[in-house]
Design an enzyme around this catalytic site. Structure first.
Site, PDB file in Angstrom:
ATOM      1  N   ARG A 107     122.838  39.201  19.770  1.00 32.25           N
ATOM      2  CA  ARG A 107     121.814  39.812  20.617  1.00 32.25           C
ATOM      3  C   ARG A 107     120.643  40.376  19.805  1.00 32.25           C
ATOM      4  O   ARG A 107     119.613  40.754  20.362  1.00 32.25           O
ATOM      5  CB  ARG A 107     122.424  40.942  21.445  1.00 32.25           C
ATOM      6  CG  ARG A 107     123.479  40.476  22.403  1.00 32.25           C
ATOM      7  CD  ARG A 107     124.021  41.632  23.179  1.00 32.25           C
ATOM      8  NE  ARG A 107     122.986  42.223  24.017  1.00 32.25           N
ATOM      9  CZ  ARG A 107     122.911  42.055  25.336  1.00 32.25           C
ATOM     10  NH1 ARG A 107     123.793  41.324  25.950  1.00 32.25           N
ATOM     11  NH2 ARG A 107     121.949  42.605  26.022  1.00 32.25           N
ATOM     12  N   CYS A 124     119.121  43.447  21.107  1.00 31.66           N
ATOM     13  CA  CYS A 124     119.810  44.634  20.620  1.00 31.66           C
ATOM     14  C   CYS A 124     121.193  44.729  21.252  1.00 31.66           C
ATOM     15  O   CYS A 124     121.405  44.316  22.374  1.00 31.66           O
ATOM     16  CB  CYS A 124     119.073  45.932  20.911  1.00 31.66           C
ATOM     17  SG  CYS A 124     117.404  46.002  20.312  1.00 31.66           S
ATOM     18  N   ASN A 138     118.641  50.462  23.928  1.00 34.34           N
ATOM     19  CA  ASN A 138     118.083  49.127  24.188  1.00 34.34           C
ATOM     20  C   ASN A 138     117.001  49.291  25.239  1.00 34.34           C
ATOM     21  O   ASN A 138     117.191  50.039  26.199  1.00 34.34           O
ATOM     22  CB  ASN A 138     119.140  48.179  24.767  1.00 34.34           C
ATOM     23  CG  ASN A 138     120.142  47.746  23.729  1.00 34.34           C
ATOM     24  OD1 ASN A 138     120.004  48.060  22.552  1.00 34.34           O
ATOM     25  ND2 ASN A 138     121.148  47.024  24.162  1.00 34.34           N
ATOM     26  N   GLY A 139     115.906  48.550  25.094  1.00 33.89           N
ATOM     27  CA  GLY A 139     114.826  48.642  26.079  1.00 33.89           C
ATOM     28  C   GLY A 139     113.546  49.110  25.423  1.00 33.89           C
ATOM     29  O   GLY A 139     113.436  49.120  24.195  1.00 33.89           O
ATOM     30  N   LYS A 161     114.379  23.074  20.914  1.00 34.35           N
ATOM     31  CA  LYS A 161     115.602  23.207  20.098  1.00 34.35           C
ATOM     32  C   LYS A 161     115.263  23.031  18.630  1.00 34.35           C
ATOM     33  O   LYS A 161     115.720  23.782  17.777  1.00 34.35           O
ATOM     34  CB  LYS A 161     116.638  22.146  20.468  1.00 34.35           C
ATOM     35  CG  LYS A 161     117.547  22.323  21.640  1.00 34.35           C
ATOM     36  CD  LYS A 161     118.407  23.520  21.726  1.00 34.35           C
ATOM     37  CE  LYS A 161     117.677  24.731  22.186  1.00 34.35           C
ATOM     38  NZ  LYS A 161     117.733  25.118  23.564  1.00 34.35           N
ATOM     39  N   GLU A 187     113.134  26.083  17.200  1.00 35.20           N
ATOM     40  CA  GLU A 187     113.747  27.417  17.126  1.00 35.20           C
ATOM     41  C   GLU A 187     114.838  27.522  16.069  1.00 35.20           C
ATOM     42  O   GLU A 187     115.043  28.594  15.517  1.00 35.20           O
ATOM     43  CB  GLU A 187     114.232  27.899  18.491  1.00 35.20           C
ATOM     44  CG  GLU A 187     115.397  27.166  19.067  1.00 35.20           C
ATOM     45  CD  GLU A 187     115.784  27.673  20.455  1.00 35.20           C
ATOM     46  OE1 GLU A 187     115.542  28.846  20.759  1.00 35.20           O
ATOM     47  OE2 GLU A 187     116.339  26.879  21.225  1.00 35.20           O
ATOM     48  N   HIS A 236      95.776  11.456  25.419  1.00 30.70           N
ATOM     49  CA  HIS A 236      94.739  12.433  25.763  1.00 30.70           C
ATOM     50  C   HIS A 236      94.595  13.507  24.691  1.00 30.70           C
ATOM     51  O   HIS A 236      94.060  14.579  24.963  1.00 30.70           O
ATOM     52  CB  HIS A 236      95.047  13.063  27.124  1.00 30.70           C
ATOM     53  CG  HIS A 236      95.075  12.066  28.236  1.00 30.70           C
ATOM     54  ND1 HIS A 236      93.945  11.445  28.704  1.00 30.70           N
ATOM     55  CD2 HIS A 236      96.109  11.533  28.928  1.00 30.70           C
ATOM     56  CE1 HIS A 236      94.279  10.593  29.661  1.00 30.70           C
ATOM     57  NE2 HIS A 236      95.600  10.618  29.808  1.00 30.70           N
ATOM     58  N   TRP A 289     116.966  44.389  17.402  1.00 27.47           N
ATOM     59  CA  TRP A 289     115.929  43.348  17.389  1.00 27.47           C
ATOM     60  C   TRP A 289     114.627  44.121  17.577  1.00 27.47           C
ATOM     61  O   TRP A 289     114.381  44.688  18.637  1.00 27.47           O
ATOM     62  CB  TRP A 289     116.170  42.363  18.536  1.00 27.47           C
ATOM     63  CG  TRP A 289     115.235  41.198  18.545  1.00 27.47           C
ATOM     64  CD1 TRP A 289     115.403  40.012  17.895  1.00 27.47           C
ATOM     65  CD2 TRP A 289     113.978  41.106  19.244  1.00 27.47           C
ATOM     66  NE1 TRP A 289     114.325  39.186  18.152  1.00 27.47           N
ATOM     67  CE2 TRP A 289     113.442  39.831  18.970  1.00 27.47           C
ATOM     68  CE3 TRP A 289     113.263  41.966  20.065  1.00 27.47           C
ATOM     69  CZ2 TRP A 289     112.231  39.396  19.500  1.00 27.47           C
ATOM     70  CZ3 TRP A 289     112.045  41.540  20.591  1.00 27.47           C
ATOM     71  CH2 TRP A 289     111.548  40.267  20.303  1.00 27.47           C
ATOM     72  N   LYS A 312     119.510  36.456  21.529  1.00 28.67           N
ATOM     73  CA  LYS A 312     120.013  35.986  22.815  1.00 28.67           C
ATOM     74  C   LYS A 312     119.685  37.058  23.832  1.00 28.67           C
ATOM     75  O   LYS A 312     119.796  38.237  23.542  1.00 28.67           O
ATOM     76  CB  LYS A 312     121.538  35.831  22.686  1.00 28.67           C
ATOM     77  CG  LYS A 312     122.178  35.011  23.768  1.00 28.67           C
ATOM     78  CD  LYS A 312     122.139  33.565  23.422  1.00 28.67           C
ATOM     79  CE  LYS A 312     122.792  32.693  24.451  1.00 28.67           C
ATOM     80  NZ  LYS A 312     122.305  31.316  24.335  1.00 28.67           N
ATOM     81  N   GLU A 318     112.466  20.340  25.931  1.00 27.50           N
ATOM     82  CA  GLU A 318     113.674  21.026  25.472  1.00 27.50           C
ATOM     83  C   GLU A 318     114.054  20.567  24.058  1.00 27.50           C
ATOM     84  O   GLU A 318     114.455  21.370  23.217  1.00 27.50           O
ATOM     85  CB  GLU A 318     114.808  20.769  26.480  1.00 27.50           C
ATOM     86  CG  GLU A 318     116.174  21.315  26.107  1.00 27.50           C
ATOM     87  CD  GLU A 318     116.233  22.829  25.894  1.00 27.50           C
ATOM     88  OE1 GLU A 318     115.248  23.524  26.180  1.00 27.50           O
ATOM     89  OE2 GLU A 318     117.272  23.305  25.397  1.00 27.50           O
TER      90      GLU A 318
END
Ligand code: F6R
Length: 608
Positions: A27, A2, A100-101, A485, A488, A504, A74, A603, A481
């Site tokens: 964000r 947000c 926000n929060g 990438k 996402e 395995h 968000w 983000k 990683e």
């Protein structure tokens, strides 16, 4: 997570808010809204979707108001929709609030407020805040906000405007960042500096449990207990050009291509090549305590956690200090055994990740030395840790982290080198590492020159729905990683494993539809990785491999190869990750995905 922006000054506020929201869109981007004071009333517009849709909605409104606020959301509580978008309003429509929060006790508060006749318009937790303020209102907005916030459990960064006091904005925080920009006859408030920088670089960071009463001449800050606080005006460490795409189609591509410079920026002035050592100013005061720690605990989330895994290998190899790596989200709740003899290093690009921040607080509570490795200057974790080190990689706007990762690994290598030289690492070994570090920027440049080759591989890769990424040793975290990438931004299901783990379980997935992406560079585990490639080929898998320059033998075995230059084994991750960033980028672009703002992501994850 947000974004909040507010303005009070002499200019028409609407275009300023839209522009600020666009800067903050990375964000959170599922809905947005603005509100402003217009002729003694609150005028507002909200819209589901991106800021561009809100912009279309407000097109044609010629309002002269010069005080207002905006929000890009968000979703946490309540689906993305117009009614759940911020701002929220009290029943009489005299107060507007963006938040926000997360308000943890919102359900109980909502019941109480409803019983008192407050009418709710959304499913959000945030809306209770504005009704609480209205309930507490007694002729003084600042007092009412303070009183309302005493009743709240959870985290907030809020910005409020009201027709009761139309020439002010009110900002308060606990857990979600807010920064105030001080301009000439104008003051701005935002959840991060990127919405401020084109107006001013002079800023005040609000701390937890502080509230600012803002007018166009500046801000007066007091605690939520109403004690006056003197705040220093600081400078934002970047300017507008860092927030623009600079000719690239996406921020992510720009940030991938910036890495030769950003990796060097992380090492500049710190790497002592001749001495074979490193000096990190921010850690100097506690380096003795670090070296005498019984262990180092590296804690982080997501991509930063992958960097931490590489940090473990680096520090144990160079400095021979035991290292543990913990997901911050687990660390904070599992009551970890930590004490004064431990050092906890939190690795975080944003410096605001809620879980990582909570882990830092837990470490401090238990007496450990708490250190931070952040990219965002002045971020909460940078300010709450005992000491730390900045990445100096510049603002990272693409939601998928790229340049922060390589800077994190390079900075961890510097820490490992400095600690190593105080422990068991010889001057000669130190010089070999330092030389290799110095060469990294040019070697990254060399890999970036293969972008069009990688783009061609992406053109084949994009037709698959699943992929396995395999690496060993220092390159195992790079496999994780690479897979992160890919999933996402392209939404292709990808998993990373240590290559030896394949037999395995994951080997059951392999058939001629399964791309398997190996890191098979010439290092101490090379032969073993080659055996793993043979095993995949024997089952018909499609093998793409990142290999060492000139490795014809491996190339023969694989369907596609990407060659990278030689560096020492411990620094390989800085190079091997670059092809994976590009592969994910081109695949996502070809699939028509929104690379810089992938679905459901944001983000800076400032909620749990
Ligand atoms: C992935 C990504 C996330 C972040 C994670 C931690 O591309 O960006 O996994 O790495 O949310 O964020 P920071 O480093 O800001 O704590």
């Amino acid at each position: 997570m947000c974004g909040i922006v507010g303005y009070i000054g002499d200019k028409p506020v609407l275009p300023l808010l839209i522009n600020g929201l666009k800067r903050l869109e990375y964000r959170g981007y599922d809905s947005a809204g603005v509100a402003m004071i217009d002729q003694d009333k609150i005028w507002y517009k909200k819209r589901k979707g991106k800021i561009a849709e809100l912009e279309v909605e407000i097109n044609g409104f010629d309002l002269t108001s010069s005080v207002g606020l905006g929000h890009t959301r968000w979703a946490t509580h309540g689906e993305p929709s117009e009614k759940n978008a911020h701002p929220h309003f009290d029943t009489e429509h005299k107060i507007a609030l963006v938040h926000n929060g997360i308000i943890e006790n919102y359900a109980q508060l909502k019941e109480t407020l409803k019983a008192e006749g407050h009418v709710f318009a959304s499913d959000t937790d945030s809306e209770v805040l504005v009704h609480l303020i209205a309930m507490c209102y007694d002729g003084d907005m600042a007092f009412s906000i303070r009183k309302a916030l005493q009743l709240v459990r959870g985290t907030f960064g809020i910005l409020v405007l009201s027709t009761h006091e139309p020439d002010k904005l009110f900002a308060a925080r606990r857990g979600s960042p807010l920064v105030i920009g001080i301009g000439e006859n104008e003051t701005l408030v935002a959840s991060d500096g990127s919405a401020l920088v084109e107006h001013t670089r002079d800023v005040i960071y609000l701390e937890d449990n502080e509230m600012a009463v803002v007018n166009k001449h500046g801000a007066k800050v007091r605690t939520l207990q109403d004690t006056k606080v003197e705040k220093a005006v600081e400078k934002l460490p970047y300017d507008l050009v860092h927030l623009q795409k600079g000719g690239y189609p996406h921020f992510m591509l720009k940030e991938i291509f910036e890495q030769p410079e950003t990796v060097w920026d992380s090492m500049r002035g710190r790497l002592l090549v001749e001495e074979g050592n490193a000096k990190l100013g921010g850690l100097q005061s506690c380096i003795d305590r670090m070296i005498h720690s019984s262990r180092l605990i590296l804690t982080a989330c997501g991509t930063s956690w992958h960097a931490a895994l590489i940090g473990e290998y680096l520090i144990e190899k160079f400095a021979k200090i035991p290292v543990e790596v913990e997901y911050a989200s687990e660390f904070r709740y599992r009551d970890p055994i930590i004490s004064r003899v431990d050092t906890v290093l939190a690795i975080t690009q944003s410096g605001e990740t809620a879980d990582t921040l909570a882990a830092v607080r837990e470490a401090k509570q238990k007496g450990a030395l708490a250190l931070g490795m952040c990219n965002v200057v002045g971020s909460t974790i940078a300010r709450e840790t005992h000491a730390g080190v900045y990445l100096h990689a510049g603002p990272e706007i693409g939601v998928a982290s790229t340049k922060a990762f390589t800077s994190q690994v390079a900075t961890l290598a510097l820490i490992a080198l400095a600690l190593g030289r105080m422990n068991q690492l010889s001057a000669e070994e130190g010089r070999e590492i330092a030389q290799a570090l110095k060469q990294l920027p040019d070697q990254i440049r060399q890999i970036l020159e293969q972008a069009s080759h990688i783009e061609k591989i992406a053109a084949k890769f994009m037709h698959h729905n699943h992929a396995l990424y395999l690496g060993r040793g220092f390159n195992y975290p790079v496999a994780l990683e690479g897979a992160l990438k890919m999933k996402e931004i392209s939404y292709i299901h990808a998993e990373g494993y240590p290559a030896a783990e394949m037999k395995h379980g994951p080997i059951a997935l392999i058939d001629d539809q399964m791309p398997v992406i190996f890191i098979a560079v010439k290092d101490s585990v090379y032969e073993k990785v080659i055996s793993n490639i043979e095993e995949v080929k024997a089952r018909g898998g499609w093998v793409i491999a990142v290999v060492s320059e000139g490795d014809k033998a491996c190339a023969k075995l694989c369907d596609e190869v990407i060659e990278i230059p030689y560096t020492i084994q411990s620094l390989m991750p800085v190079l091997t990750v670059i092809p994976f960033q590009l592969l994910a980028y081109y695949t996502a672009v070809m699939k028509g995905c929104d690379v810089d703002q992938p679905r459901n992501l944001a983000k800076s994850v400032t909620v749990e």
